[in-house]
Design an enzyme around this catalytic site. Structure first.
Site, short mmCIF file in Angstrom:
data_model
loop_
_atom_site.label_atom_id
_atom_site.label_comp_id
_atom_site.label_asym_id
_atom_site.label_seq_id
_atom_site.Cartn_x
_atom_site.Cartn_y
_atom_site.Cartn_z
CG PHE A 59 -2.07 0.99 1.08
CD1 PHE A 59 -3.15 0.74 0.26
CD2 PHE A 59 -2.03 2.17 1.79
CE1 PHE A 59 -4.18 1.66 0.13
CE2 PHE A 59 -3.05 3.10 1.67
CZ PHE A 59 -4.13 2.84 0.84
CD GLU A 60 2.60 1.08 3.49
OE1 GLU A 60 1.63 1.27 4.23
OE2 GLU A 60 2.93 -0.07 3.08
CB VAL A 80 3.64 -10.40 -2.72
CG1 VAL A 80 2.79 -11.66 -2.65
CG2 VAL A 80 4.87 -10.62 -3.58
CB VAL A 81 -1.73 -8.05 -2.46
CG1 VAL A 81 -2.93 -7.98 -1.53
CG2 VAL A 81 -0.97 -6.73 -2.46
CB ILE A 82 -1.52 -13.72 -0.76
CG1 ILE A 82 -0.17 -13.80 -1.50
CG2 ILE A 82 -2.25 -15.07 -0.80
CD1 ILE A 82 0.83 -14.75 -0.91
N GLY A 85 -9.34 -13.80 3.84
CA GLY A 85 -10.76 -14.01 4.06
C GLY A 85 -11.56 -12.74 4.25
CG HIS A 88 -6.55 -5.89 3.90
ND1 HIS A 88 -6.44 -4.61 4.38
CD2 HIS A 88 -5.29 -6.31 3.63
CE1 HIS A 88 -5.16 -4.26 4.41
NE2 HIS A 88 -4.44 -5.27 3.95
CG PHE A 113 1.63 -2.61 -11.69
CD1 PHE A 113 1.45 -1.63 -10.73
CD2 PHE A 113 0.85 -3.75 -11.62
CE1 PHE A 113 0.51 -1.78 -9.72
CE2 PHE A 113 -0.10 -3.92 -10.63
CZ PHE A 113 -0.27 -2.93 -9.67
NE ARG A 127 0.26 -15.17 -11.92
CZ ARG A 127 -0.39 -16.31 -11.73
NH1 ARG A 127 -0.03 -17.13 -10.76
NH2 ARG A 127 -1.40 -16.67 -12.51
#
Length: 157
Positions: A59-60, A80-82, A85, A88, A113, A127
């Site tokens: 996010f930064e 990396v965003v996984i 549940g 977010h 990106f 990836r």
């Protein structure tokens, strides 16, 4: 299928002085190390100067990119965003994507990106460019930023 339809573009050495900032999140350290290593390898392959800047999380990335855009010829953002549940994941992915797009367009700075937005850790591993990976998003993101800068120079921008 991941990677299907990718251009057959090849990174060529830069013949002018070029400075690239590789901005990387710290979450998911092993994956981030692979992404940063790949991005720095692309910068080295292109013979460009680079600096690695680490921020706490994905996010930064936009604020760091906005701060560095006027100092560097191109930027590479890695994160990396996984999916978990909660929503977010959606908020972070949308905010980062919109933030980076805004920085690139308003500053006219090419930004590669390399933010992995995956449903599972296995998808991210596939990836991140490490051993056995099917894609190398760190290298691809750095190559995209460098090649975009090269193309814009060709037309006098």
């Amino acid at each position: 299928m991941a990677g299907h339809g990718a251009p057959d573009a090849h990174l060529t050495p830069v013949t002018h002085t070029m400075r690239v900032a590789i901005i990387a999140a710290q979450w998911h350290e092993q994956l981030m190390t692979q992404l940063v290593d790949s991005a720095t390898r692309a910068a080295t392959d292109a013979h460009v100067e680079y600096t690695v800047v680490r921020v706490p999380g994905t996010f930064e990335l936009p604020v760091a990119a906005a701060t560095l855009a006027d100092t560097y010829d191109a930027l590479v953002v890695l994160g990396v965003v996984i999916r978990g549940g909660t929503p977010h994941f959606d908020y972070v992915c949308q905010g980062v994507t919109q933030g980076i797009t805004t920085v690139s367009v308003t500053t006219r700075t090419p930004i590669g990106f390399g933010v992995l937005t995956c449903d599972t850790e296995e998808q991210a591993i596939a990836r991140a460019g490490g051993p056995g990976a099917v894609e190398d998003k760190g290298y691809e993101a750095a190559s995209a930023a460098i090649m975009t800068w090269q193309e814009l120079r060709k037309v006098g921008v």
